[in-house]
Design a protein around this motif. Sequence first.
Motif, PDB file in Angstrom:
ATOM      1  N   LEU A 385      -9.771 -19.807  -7.822  1.00  0.00           N
ATOM      2  CA  LEU A 385     -11.203 -19.997  -8.040  1.00  0.00           C
ATOM      3  C   LEU A 385     -12.012 -19.303  -6.951  1.00  0.00           C
ATOM      4  CD1 LEU A 385     -11.371 -23.780  -9.070  1.00  0.00           C
ATOM      5  CD2 LEU A 385     -10.957 -21.776 -10.502  1.00  0.00           C
ATOM      6  N   TYR A 386     -11.382 -19.085  -5.790  1.00  0.00           N
ATOM      7  CA  TYR A 386     -12.046 -18.406  -4.678  1.00  0.00           C
ATOM      8  C   TYR A 386     -11.604 -16.951  -4.575  1.00  0.00           C
ATOM      9  CZ  TYR A 386     -13.040 -23.207  -3.438  1.00  0.00           C
ATOM     10  OH  TYR A 386     -13.459 -24.506  -3.477  1.00  0.00           O
ATOM     11  N   GLN A 387     -10.314 -16.725  -4.742  1.00  0.00           N
ATOM     12  CA  GLN A 387      -9.783 -15.389  -4.494  1.00  0.00           C
ATOM     13  C   GLN A 387     -10.244 -14.362  -5.526  1.00  0.00           C
ATOM     14  OE1 GLN A 387      -9.042 -15.245  -1.506  1.00  0.00           O
ATOM     15  NE2 GLN A 387      -6.865 -14.819  -1.376  1.00  0.00           N
ATOM     16  N   LEU A 388     -10.227 -14.703  -6.788  1.00  0.00           N
ATOM     17  CA  LEU A 388     -10.609 -13.723  -7.798  1.00  0.00           C
ATOM     18  C   LEU A 388     -12.080 -13.317  -7.689  1.00  0.00           C
ATOM     19  CD1 LEU A 388      -8.610 -14.793 -10.986  1.00  0.00           C
ATOM     20  CD2 LEU A 388      -8.167 -12.889  -9.444  1.00  0.00           C
ATOM     21  N   PRO A 389     -13.002 -14.261  -7.519  1.00  0.00           N
ATOM     22  CA  PRO A 389     -14.394 -13.833  -7.339  1.00  0.00           C
ATOM     23  C   PRO A 389     -14.623 -13.007  -6.080  1.00  0.00           C
ATOM     24  CG  PRO A 389     -14.303 -16.113  -8.020  1.00  0.00           C
ATOM     25  CD  PRO A 389     -12.897 -15.715  -7.687  1.00  0.00           C
ATOM     26  N   CYS A 390     -13.776 -13.201  -5.063  1.00  0.00           N
ATOM     27  CA  CYS A 390     -13.914 -12.446  -3.816  1.00  0.00           C
ATOM     28  C   CYS A 390     -13.054 -11.186  -3.798  1.00  0.00           C
ATOM     29  CB  CYS A 390     -13.542 -13.335  -2.625  1.00  0.00           C
ATOM     30  SG  CYS A 390     -14.676 -14.712  -2.379  1.00  0.00           S
ATOM     31  N   MET A 391     -12.458 -10.848  -4.916  1.00  0.00           N
ATOM     32  CA  MET A 391     -11.594  -9.672  -4.992  1.00  0.00           C
ATOM     33  C   MET A 391     -12.430  -8.399  -4.875  1.00  0.00           C
ATOM     34  SD  MET A 391      -8.755  -8.932  -7.929  1.00  0.00           S
ATOM     35  CE  MET A 391      -9.954  -9.010  -9.276  1.00  0.00           C
ATOM     36  N   ILE A 392     -11.976  -7.476  -4.041  1.00  0.00           N
ATOM     37  CA  ILE A 392     -12.636  -6.177  -3.863  1.00  0.00           C
ATOM     38  C   ILE A 392     -11.883  -5.166  -4.720  1.00  0.00           C
ATOM     39  CG2 ILE A 392     -13.261  -4.375  -2.212  1.00  0.00           C
ATOM     40  CD1 ILE A 392     -13.073  -6.654  -0.042  1.00  0.00           C
ATOM     41  N   VAL A 393     -12.520  -4.673  -5.749  1.00  0.00           N
ATOM     42  CA  VAL A 393     -11.877  -3.762  -6.691  1.00  0.00           C
ATOM     43  C   VAL A 393     -12.270  -2.324  -6.367  1.00  0.00           C
ATOM     44  CG1 VAL A 393     -11.675  -3.098  -9.116  1.00  0.00           C
ATOM     45  CG2 VAL A 393     -11.783  -5.518  -8.484  1.00  0.00           C
ATOM     46  N   LYS A 394     -11.284  -1.482  -6.121  1.00  0.00           N
ATOM     47  CA  LYS A 394     -11.531  -0.084  -5.760  1.00  0.00           C
ATOM     48  C   LYS A 394     -11.407   0.778  -7.014  1.00  0.00           C
ATOM     49  CE  LYS A 394      -9.719  -1.093  -1.171  1.00  0.00           C
ATOM     50  NZ  LYS A 394      -8.763  -0.744  -0.096  1.00  0.00           N
ATOM     51  N   ARG A 395     -12.500   0.848  -7.761  1.00  0.00           N
ATOM     52  CA  ARG A 395     -12.505   1.525  -9.049  1.00  0.00           C
ATOM     53  C   ARG A 395     -12.091   2.993  -8.926  1.00  0.00           C
ATOM     54  NH1 ARG A 395     -16.142  -0.726 -13.250  1.00  0.00           N
ATOM     55  NH2 ARG A 395     -16.808  -2.830 -12.632  1.00  0.00           N
ATOM     56  N   ASP A 396     -12.588   3.666  -7.911  1.00  0.00           N
ATOM     57  CA  ASP A 396     -12.294   5.096  -7.765  1.00  0.00           C
ATOM     58  C   ASP A 396     -10.803   5.343  -7.547  1.00  0.00           C
ATOM     59  OD1 ASP A 396     -14.969   5.537  -8.067  1.00  0.00           O
ATOM     60  OD2 ASP A 396     -15.373   5.892  -5.934  1.00  0.00           O
ATOM     61  N   VAL A 397     -10.183   4.486  -6.745  1.00  0.00           N
ATOM     62  CA  VAL A 397      -8.754   4.651  -6.476  1.00  0.00           C
ATOM     63  C   VAL A 397      -7.947   4.414  -7.747  1.00  0.00           C
ATOM     64  CG1 VAL A 397      -6.782   3.781  -5.159  1.00  0.00           C
ATOM     65  CG2 VAL A 397      -9.020   3.999  -4.054  1.00  0.00           C
ATOM     66  N   MET A 398      -8.307   3.371  -8.482  1.00  0.00           N
ATOM     67  CA  MET A 398      -7.579   3.075  -9.723  1.00  0.00           C
ATOM     68  C   MET A 398      -7.710   4.213 -10.724  1.00  0.00           C
ATOM     69  SD  MET A 398      -7.984  -1.036 -10.429  1.00  0.00           S
ATOM     70  CE  MET A 398      -9.668  -0.882 -11.005  1.00  0.00           C
ATOM     71  N   LEU A 399      -8.926   4.747 -10.862  1.00  0.00           N
ATOM     72  CA  LEU A 399      -9.138   5.837 -11.818  1.00  0.00           C
ATOM     73  C   LEU A 399      -8.400   7.094 -11.386  1.00  0.00           C
ATOM     74  CD1 LEU A 399     -10.476   7.017 -14.303  1.00  0.00           C
ATOM     75  CD2 LEU A 399     -12.550   7.423 -12.940  1.00  0.00           C
ATOM     76  N   ALA A 400      -8.466   7.391 -10.092  1.00  0.00           N
ATOM     77  CA  ALA A 400      -7.766   8.584  -9.599  1.00  0.00           C
ATOM     78  C   ALA A 400      -6.263   8.467  -9.837  1.00  0.00           C
ATOM     79  CB  ALA A 400      -8.058   8.778  -8.113  1.00  0.00           C
ATOM     80  N   THR A 401      -5.724   7.272  -9.660  1.00  0.00           N
ATOM     81  CA  THR A 401      -4.293   7.073  -9.904  1.00  0.00           C
ATOM     82  C   THR A 401      -3.975   7.217 -11.387  1.00  0.00           C
ATOM     83  OG1 THR A 401      -4.215   5.557  -8.014  1.00  0.00           O
ATOM     84  CG2 THR A 401      -2.359   5.504  -9.545  1.00  0.00           C
ATOM     85  N   ALA A 402      -4.846   6.705 -12.225  1.00  0.00           N
ATOM     86  CA  ALA A 402      -4.639   6.817 -13.672  1.00  0.00           C
ATOM     87  C   ALA A 402      -4.652   8.282 -14.118  1.00  0.00           C
ATOM     88  CB  ALA A 402      -5.712   6.033 -14.419  1.00  0.00           C
ATOM     89  N   ARG A 403      -5.378   9.125 -13.402  1.00  0.00           N
ATOM     90  CA  ARG A 403      -5.493  10.533 -13.772  1.00  0.00           C
ATOM     91  C   ARG A 403      -4.327  11.383 -13.259  1.00  0.00           C
ATOM     92  NH1 ARG A 403     -12.045  10.962 -12.763  1.00  0.00           N
ATOM     93  NH2 ARG A 403     -12.640  10.782 -14.984  1.00  0.00           N
TER      94      ARG A 403
END
Length: 543
Positions: A385-403
């Motif tokens: 309940l605390y960890q997921l809302p405080c999760m820092i998501v690095k969208r650029d890194v995920m997209l670059a890896t997907a590419r």
Amino acid sequence: MNTRMMTTCLLTAVCSLAAALPGFAAEKPSEKDQAIENFTLSDYYHKHTPNQAKVTGGMAVGVLYRTYRSDLTRRIDRAYGPSPEFWIDASWAAMSMKAGLVPQRDHAKVAGAIVEMWTQHPKGAKFGHKGIQQYITQKHGIDTAGNIMIARTNPPQRQQMRVREKLMKVICLMHEFQQVLLENADKYKDAVMPGYTHLRHAQPTTLGHYLLSIYDPIDRSVKMLEDSYHAMSLNELGCGALAGTSWDIDRELVSEYLGCEGLIENTNDAVSYADGYVLVSAASTNIMMILSRLALELEHWSTLEYDFIDFEIGAGSFMMPNKRSNQGMLEKTVQGASTTLGALVETSSMSMKLPHGDMNPMAYAMQEGPMRALTEVDLCTEPYLYQLPCMIVKRDVMLATARQGYSCSTELANVLVRKHNMDYRTAHDLVNHFVVESAKQNIPSEKASLEILQAAAEPMVKHKLDITEAELRRILDPVHFVEVTDSRGGVSPKEVARMVAERKQKLIAARARHLARIEKLEAARAKLLADLRELAGESAAAE
């Protein structure tokens, strides 16, 4: 402000804001659903997580591994007070008086003493099993108290009542967790990332679609918990030793006083009841199995090697000063899953190879496994309940890896079938040749070579394909893949948004069902107290 005070303030704020949820404000039933729909749990927890708990603050405080508490769980506590045993014995005594098992001349004394215990908690009174009989014996003598336990055996219903109480609280927690999952699934529905099969890049997905894939089995498991609640809310009182009794008891009235949902009618079934406890442990194990898989992937994705996510709440190392974000709670989830599985094995085996009748394991030990399993679900789920809302998501890194690879190749084959009059098997082989040759030349998909594709096509289809290099690269882009993969249940952000909206409505209904269970217990308790007051000759009064 020290750590303990900070944590207390956080919990107080959580519980205060939780009043906005349906069930915390039962006096306004018309606003229940709207309250859920407008309440954003993730934003709340993100806002109220103490700075000292965040990695940027330099330390982690003890905000994790607590028993979940809310206004709803406090209502459950009140419904079970002063103890489940007192509730059971008071219910049986009230029924015994109404059914004529207790002489009418003793009704006022017996009922009055029970009401006195219930409302005044007199010094020295014991609220465990047979506590009522002991109190009345001390107050009025055994001639008055001696019949209030008639036709009773020991210890029916006590195990179920304790498991039911804990189970009700865990269902409250799971609804909160489900809400957090839905909010984050909606928030990250367009956060493109690699999708994996067999630990290798497969097809692009989004973090939102992934979290929704966690939500759905959790939802099915919570429905198992609801079934478990029914199993733990079946009245076995009145079974006698195994054959029932010749006394004219009213088992249905006892069920009503206890807020039960039904009766274990066959009296031998009642004294040998075990399957409901197995159901509780199985539902808990299902939840922990799913959570353990989520925990494993979140821990992997938060490492430097992936670097997809990070967490604001984390812990350091006693020895290594470079550690700043150890995720002990993710590892605790895996540990808790093992403990829960052990509880399931214990519960399942407890009643094996025994006569189908009243035996000590069924009478005294069936609650141990389910209670341990529910406790692990409680302690391991609450931190999310605390960890997921405080999760820092690095969208650029995920997209670059997907590419980095050719994970969109399926869509290229689809386009060849749709636009180039090609069967899928031929298109599949063509694209496979193209991908293999591109990999040999170390060409990433974002720089895909039309020349290589045409070279693969000519031997197979005997002509060049009518496609530009720009179009080829667009088809192979994960963002494009996610947008067009919009079949029902697919990764398209629009499809994820539709699924989230649908599940939010179902969660509202689930919350309402659970609120009705709590209200049923409160109503049962109120009826029991009112009937006792009437038997005592008192005027009706609020508890």
